[in-house]
Write an enzyme that holds these catalytic residues in place. Structure first.
Site, PDB file in Angstrom:
ATOM      1  N   ASP A 186      51.095   0.948 -16.450  1.00  0.00           N
ATOM      2  CA  ASP A 186      50.956   2.238 -15.789  1.00  0.00           C
ATOM      3  C   ASP A 186      50.230   3.216 -16.707  1.00  0.00           C
ATOM      4  O   ASP A 186      50.187   3.025 -17.919  1.00  0.00           O
ATOM      5  CB  ASP A 186      52.346   2.830 -15.496  1.00  0.00           C
ATOM      6  CG  ASP A 186      53.024   2.090 -14.361  1.00  0.00           C
ATOM      7  OD1 ASP A 186      52.360   1.270 -13.715  1.00  0.00           O
ATOM      8  OD2 ASP A 186      54.219   2.353 -14.123  1.00  0.00           O
ATOM      9  N   MET A 211      58.978  13.575 -11.122  1.00  0.00           N
ATOM     10  CA  MET A 211      57.782  13.938 -10.343  1.00  0.00           C
ATOM     11  C   MET A 211      57.989  15.276  -9.642  1.00  0.00           C
ATOM     12  O   MET A 211      57.647  15.435  -8.464  1.00  0.00           O
ATOM     13  CB  MET A 211      57.473  12.834  -9.306  1.00  0.00           C
ATOM     14  CG  MET A 211      57.099  11.518  -9.968  1.00  0.00           C
ATOM     15  SD  MET A 211      56.951  10.137  -8.829  1.00  0.00           S
ATOM     16  CE  MET A 211      58.654   9.568  -8.734  1.00  0.00           C
ATOM     17  N   GLY A 218      59.286   4.279 -18.742  1.00  0.00           N
ATOM     18  CA  GLY A 218      60.730   4.456 -18.566  1.00  0.00           C
ATOM     19  C   GLY A 218      61.416   3.147 -18.263  1.00  0.00           C
ATOM     20  O   GLY A 218      61.233   2.150 -18.954  1.00  0.00           O
ATOM     21  N   ASP A 219      62.216   3.157 -17.217  1.00  0.00           N
ATOM     22  CA  ASP A 219      62.930   1.968 -16.769  1.00  0.00           C
ATOM     23  C   ASP A 219      62.327   1.536 -15.436  1.00  0.00           C
ATOM     24  O   ASP A 219      62.175   2.374 -14.539  1.00  0.00           O
ATOM     25  CB  ASP A 219      64.422   2.322 -16.597  1.00  0.00           C
ATOM     26  CG  ASP A 219      65.272   1.079 -16.375  1.00  0.00           C
ATOM     27  OD1 ASP A 219      64.798   0.156 -15.679  1.00  0.00           O
ATOM     28  OD2 ASP A 219      66.395   1.037 -16.890  1.00  0.00           O
ATOM     29  N   LYS A 272      48.244   5.492 -11.573  1.00  0.00           N
ATOM     30  CA  LYS A 272      48.318   6.314 -10.368  1.00  0.00           C
ATOM     31  C   LYS A 272      48.352   7.755 -10.871  1.00  0.00           C
ATOM     32  O   LYS A 272      49.266   8.134 -11.584  1.00  0.00           O
ATOM     33  CB  LYS A 272      49.614   6.035  -9.601  1.00  0.00           C
ATOM     34  CG  LYS A 272      49.738   4.618  -9.076  1.00  0.00           C
ATOM     35  CD  LYS A 272      50.751   4.590  -7.941  1.00  0.00           C
ATOM     36  CE  LYS A 272      50.979   3.188  -7.438  1.00  0.00           C
ATOM     37  NZ  LYS A 272      52.101   2.511  -8.073  1.00  0.00           N
ATOM     38  N   THR A 324      64.997   5.312 -19.428  1.00  0.00           N
ATOM     39  CA  THR A 324      64.353   6.134 -18.414  1.00  0.00           C
ATOM     40  C   THR A 324      64.102   7.548 -18.958  1.00  0.00           C
ATOM     41  O   THR A 324      64.810   8.023 -19.863  1.00  0.00           O
ATOM     42  CB  THR A 324      65.212   6.161 -17.133  1.00  0.00           C
ATOM     43  OG1 THR A 324      64.452   6.767 -16.095  1.00  0.00           O
ATOM     44  CG2 THR A 324      66.507   6.928 -17.326  1.00  0.00           C
ATOM     45  N   ALA A 325      63.079   8.204 -18.411  1.00  0.00           N
ATOM     46  CA  ALA A 325      62.661   9.508 -18.952  1.00  0.00           C
ATOM     47  C   ALA A 325      63.821  10.513 -18.979  1.00  0.00           C
ATOM     48  O   ALA A 325      63.986  11.250 -19.961  1.00  0.00           O
ATOM     49  CB  ALA A 325      61.509  10.067 -18.122  1.00  0.00           C
ATOM     50  N   PRO A 328      59.965   6.142 -22.526  1.00  0.00           N
ATOM     51  CA  PRO A 328      59.229   7.377 -22.236  1.00  0.00           C
ATOM     52  C   PRO A 328      57.974   7.582 -23.087  1.00  0.00           C
ATOM     53  O   PRO A 328      57.241   8.538 -22.853  1.00  0.00           O
ATOM     54  CB  PRO A 328      60.266   8.457 -22.550  1.00  0.00           C
ATOM     55  CG  PRO A 328      61.172   7.830 -23.545  1.00  0.00           C
ATOM     56  CD  PRO A 328      61.221   6.363 -23.235  1.00  0.00           C
TER      57      PRO A 328
HETATM   58  N1  SAH Z   1      60.223   4.561 -14.275  1.00  0.00           N
HETATM   59  C1  SAH Z   1      60.028   5.852 -14.878  1.00  0.00           C
HETATM   60  C2  SAH Z   1      59.740   6.911 -13.845  1.00  0.00           C
HETATM   61  C3  SAH Z   1      58.406   6.728 -13.174  1.00  0.00           C
HETATM   62  S1  SAH Z   1      58.035   8.004 -12.039  1.00  0.00           S
HETATM   63  C4  SAH Z   1      61.247   6.202 -15.731  1.00  0.00           C
HETATM   64  O1  SAH Z   1      62.249   5.512 -15.656  1.00  0.00           O
HETATM   65  O2  SAH Z   1      61.182   7.154 -16.491  1.00  0.00           O
HETATM   66  C5  SAH Z   1      57.034   9.079 -13.022  1.00  0.00           C
HETATM   67  C6  SAH Z   1      57.803  10.295 -13.436  1.00  0.00           C
HETATM   68  O3  SAH Z   1      58.672   9.965 -14.494  1.00  0.00           O
HETATM   69  C7  SAH Z   1      56.970  11.420 -13.965  1.00  0.00           C
HETATM   70  O4  SAH Z   1      56.407  12.204 -12.951  1.00  0.00           O
HETATM   71  C8  SAH Z   1      57.989  12.189 -14.766  1.00  0.00           C
HETATM   72  O5  SAH Z   1      58.829  12.940 -13.922  1.00  0.00           O
HETATM   73  C9  SAH Z   1      58.821  11.075 -15.330  1.00  0.00           C
HETATM   74  N2  SAH Z   1      58.363  10.681 -16.678  1.00  0.00           N
HETATM   75  C10 SAH Z   1      57.877   9.502 -17.078  1.00  0.00           C
HETATM   76  N3  SAH Z   1      57.598   9.518 -18.398  1.00  0.00           N
HETATM   77  C11 SAH Z   1      57.934  10.745 -18.826  1.00  0.00           C
HETATM   78  C12 SAH Z   1      57.888  11.391 -20.093  1.00  0.00           C
HETATM   79  N4  SAH Z   1      57.467  10.769 -21.192  1.00  0.00           N
HETATM   80  N5  SAH Z   1      58.314  12.669 -20.158  1.00  0.00           N
HETATM   81  C13 SAH Z   1      58.777  13.321 -19.070  1.00  0.00           C
HETATM   82  N6  SAH Z   1      58.830  12.751 -17.879  1.00  0.00           N
HETATM   83  C14 SAH Z   1      58.418  11.487 -17.734  1.00  0.00           C
END
Ligand code: SAH
Length: 472
Positions: A249, A389, A303-304, A271, A332-333, A226
């Site tokens: 990303d 999201m 995240g993942d 994006k 993941t977040a 995250p």
């Molecule tokens: N693969 C990522 C998700 C990607 S989609 C994962 O596993 O976390 C993008 C969304 O992930 C964002 O809109 C938000 O909802 C979440 N996200 C990613 N990084 C974040 C962070 N540091 N804090 C809060 N939400 C996050």
């Protein structure tokens, strides 16, 4: 950075030390590692200085330093432990055009002497501008532990082999040659067979690699977590460090990108919601293009990669191009967000399942089985879920949930910028959700937890209390 680190040539140069007591001995321990001619001035020398002089390692003059003594000296040290005498030494040094250091006197010194980890010819210099000697000592101890004592020997042998290794094409093959030498073959062969065996092993490795075909590219699809670099896996770190090309990303934090090699090509394929965006097909093509040229590509996703990461499209593109890949999972977040507010995704007696939802899909606000989401689970509350999201879709999804019978009082917690220094937590309820997000100015990436509120103790200490809403 007030002081810029450089390594000064001392071969064939003179270093003058004014003072022959304890402070001088401490500096001399470092200076005698160099190839400089070291001259120490001062009556009544420390016994250690006398010994070094007897061994021919330095020249000792049993009198104070004087004009002319510093001519052509590269460095002059004032180590008299006496301010006036040090100032006099500094004047003599400056008149001769030398750089002057006064022991334990940062402001009157032209340079400072760092703490050193010595694996000659590899030298690690550690400086804290005098701010934190304790920290410097700790970093030194940690570095001493990390760098095997044999590293110096390996580096010296490697130095002698550089010209031969230039027979390999410049770039990744040559880099791989050196990584294999320093990481695997060198340390092992040195331990087993000594220096002679290392020379032979280097010859053999060179012959082998000259015969190898052009290397194939490879892609590591990496979860970068995250944002907090400490939440990277060791595997991710390693893959990032080995990459020739880093394609990342927008949400991958700058601190993590810092871990890439300096020579790596770093490309952002961001994006932005409602903003300029890379098309997925172009990203796929870019990854394939670099790997097809033989590069090791680190594809960094926040995240993942297996969670809302468009992973499958990239895997399909790589398969179609016949390029090998590995997946490195990440945190993941929603997982880090749960840690931030001290809750579990699942809890005995509360929920045996946990849903990950997206607030947005290709068609816009994502539709879900709202009826089942709104349905009360154990204890009458909704089944907890994490929404990715979801910020811009908050009004839509709160409306749908309420319409399908979820209680207006259903707790919702939004965690923005999880694990980063600007993390914000908003604890609210379903009916207040859209307004609470607007009031708190939540605009960045956030996780919305449906049916979960921060752990009581944390709520009390970390959240500013607002009626039904708390913000950090
Ligand atoms: N693969 C990522 C998700 C990607 S989609 C994962 O596993 O976390 C993008 C969304 O992930 C964002 O809109 C938000 O909802 C979440 N996200 C990613 N990084 C974040 C962070 N540091 N804090 C809060 N939400 C996050």
């Amino acid at each position: 950075m007030r002081h810029f680190p450089v390594f000064r040539e001392l071969r064939g140069r003179r270093v003058v030390v004014s003072g022959a007591g304890e402070a001088a001995v401490a500096k001399l321990r470092l200076l005698l590692k160099t190839e400089a001619t070291v001259i120490v001035y001062g009556p009544d020398p420390h016994a250690q200085i006398r010994r070094w002089a007897d061994e021919g390692r330095l020249i000792h003059m049993p009198r104070p330093v004087d004009h002319g003594d510093a001519l052509c000296a590269a460095l002059v040290y004032g180590a008299n432990e006496e301010a006036q005498e040090d100032a006099r030494a500094a004047r003599i040094g400056h008149a001769a055009g030398a750089l002057v250091n006064i022991v334990d006197n940062l402001d009157d010194s032209d340079f400072i002497t760092p703490a050193i980890v010595d694996r000659d010819p590899v030298t690690v210099a550690i400086g804290t501008e005098g701010a934190a000697p304790v920290l410097a000592r700790r970093i030194k101890a940690e570095t001493e532990e990390r760098l095997a004592p044999s590293l110096g020997t390996l580096a010296r042998i490697g130095q002698g082999f550089r010209e031969a290794a230039n027979a390999l094409p410049h770039g990744r093959i040559r880099r791989r040659f050196w990584s294999r030498y320093y990481d695997e073959i060198g340390p092992r062969v040195l331990a087993e067979g000594g220096e002679e065996a290392v020379h032979a092993a280097l010859d053999a490795l060179l012959v082998q690699m000259l015969g190898e075909d052009r290397e194939n590219g490879h892609v590591a699809l990496i979860g970068a977590g995250p944002g907090d670099p400490e939440l990277l896996t060791l595997k991710a770190r390693k893959a990032l460090h080995e990459a020739d090309v880093v394609i990342h990303d927008r949400l991958v934090s700058p601190e993590i990108l810092e871990l890439a090699r300096r020579e790596a090509i770093v490309i952002e394929v961001g994006k932005t919601p409602n903003g300029p965006s890379w098309k997925q097909a172009d990203i796929d093509a870019l990854i394939v293009e670099h790997a097809a040229q033989g590069a090791h590509v680190a594809r960094l996703k926040s995240g993942d990669p297996v969670v809302f990461g468009r992973l499958d499209e990239e895997m399909d593109a790589l398969d179609a191009a016949g390029i090998s890949f590995t997946i490195v999972p990440g945190i993941t977040a929603a997982s880090a967000a749960a840690a931030s507010i001290g809750v579990s995704w699942t809890k005995r007696g509360r929920n045996a399942a946990f849903r990950l939802l997206t607030g947005h899909d290709i068609a816009g606000f994502a539709d879900h089985d709202w009826r089942s989401l709104a349905q009360p689970g154990h204890g009458g509350a909704v089944q907890p879920a994490a929404i990715y999201m979801g910020v811009r879709a908050a009004r839509f999804l709160a409306g749908r949930m309420l319409m399908h019978g979820a209680s207006a009082e259903t707790p919702v917690t939004a965690i923005e910028n999880v694990s980063r220094s600007d993390q914000k937590i908003v604890a609210t309820t379903l009916d207040r959700l859209p307004d609470a997000l607007t009031e708190a100015g939540i605009t960045g990436p956030a996780i919305l937890f449906l049916g979960l509120s921060p752990r009581q103790a944390m709520e009390a200490s970390d959240l500013i209390d607002m009626p039904a809403t708390g913000v950090v």
